[in-house]
Design an enzyme around this catalytic site. Structure first.
Site, mmCIF file in Angstrom:
data_model
loop_
_atom_site.group_PDB
_atom_site.id
_atom_site.type_symbol
_atom_site.label_atom_id
_atom_site.label_comp_id
_atom_site.label_asym_id
_atom_site.label_seq_id
_atom_site.Cartn_x
_atom_site.Cartn_y
_atom_site.Cartn_z
ATOM 1 N N ASN A 121 52.714 -65.950 -9.846
ATOM 2 C CA ASN A 121 53.678 -66.864 -10.438
ATOM 3 C C ASN A 121 53.022 -68.062 -11.116
ATOM 4 O O ASN A 121 53.596 -68.659 -12.022
ATOM 5 C CB ASN A 121 54.631 -67.335 -9.320
ATOM 6 N N TYR A 129 48.918 -69.503 -24.586
ATOM 7 C CA TYR A 129 49.947 -69.151 -23.605
ATOM 8 C C TYR A 129 50.622 -67.830 -23.958
ATOM 9 O O TYR A 129 50.722 -66.920 -23.126
ATOM 10 C CB TYR A 129 50.971 -70.276 -23.530
#
Length: 241
Positions: A77, A141
């Site tokens: 996560n 990202y």
């Protein structure tokens, strides 16, 4: 109640913390990996302080965890955004986020695999992103989050025969510290963005942990290699932050 053990990277707050608490309610032991101390506590929570940007530190933490625990669930996560326009993007951004989003997951999975294979059961989950489809200022990202999808599909094919599923939850804009680090909390920009999402609101950590819980469930063993966009419809059209 279960006797499952879940590693959650970035389990100290936000989505990871909400998921960890919900898994503990189901009887799981939760091992949270993060740089900072958890913002919550429970007798079934194990906190491992580690900088996941360090390949060496991650490998050491993984070895110590599997020496003491039989891990059944791995939820990767943890993440960082490092926003910049392409003119300002750095090679080090790609290096850092490749380690955090991809290398870290590989190290942890390799440590957990022997036990998962022996038990013929495992659940491997990624926190991906709607940004994998492209968002301005997200060179490193979006690239590494897109890489998660390809890696998860490959792992799903390799590990299905061992009862191990691998899936990705890909959130859209969610009310977390990462989001508010880019868009000011309570700002007009935040309100405008919410209006552009088809469902008319930003996501919550509960929206995302709901999806993770589905993939975590031992009953859901016929779904693997999938990416579930939990983004209020933002993956259907364009969405500019």
């Amino acid at each position: 109640m279960s006797n499952y053990t879940a590693i959650i990277t970035g389990g100290s707050k936000g989505i990871g913390a909400d998921l960890g608490q919900r898994l503990i309610e189901k009887g799981y032991t939760v091992i949270s990996l993060s740089r900072g101390a958890p913002e919550w506590n429970n007798s079934k929570l194990v906190h491992v302080e580690v900088d996941l940007l360090s390949a060496q530190a991650t490998a050491q933490a993984a070895a110590e965890i599997v020496a003491q625990h039989e891990v059944s669930h791995l939820v990767h996560n943890a993440g960082m955004i490092l926003p910049s326009l392409v003119e300002d993007a750095k090679q080090s951004d790609l290096t850092d986020l490749t380690q955090l989003h991809l290398g870290c997951a590989l190290t942890l999975l390799q440590a957990c695999l022997p036990s998962m294979k022996e038990k013929h059961f495992g659940r491997v989950l990624f926190n991906g992103s709607r940004a994998a489809l492209g968002v301005p200022t997200r060179t490193a990202y979006s690239a590494t989050k897109a890489g998660i999808i390809g890696m998860a599909r490959t792992w799903a094919l390799e590990l299905a025969q061992y009862g191990i599923t691998v899936n990705v939850v890909a959130p859209g804009p969610v009310q977390t510290d990462n989001f508010w680090g880019i868009i000011e909390k309570g700002s007009a920009r935040e309100e405008e963005l919410a209006k552009r999402i088809p469902v008319g609101r930003l996501g919550t950590v509960r929206d995302i942990s709901n999806a993770f819980l589905y993939f975590c469930d031992p009953e859901n063993g016929f779904v693997t290699g999938q990416t579930l966009y939990v983004c209020g419809g933002g993956s259907v059209g364009t969405l500019t932050l």
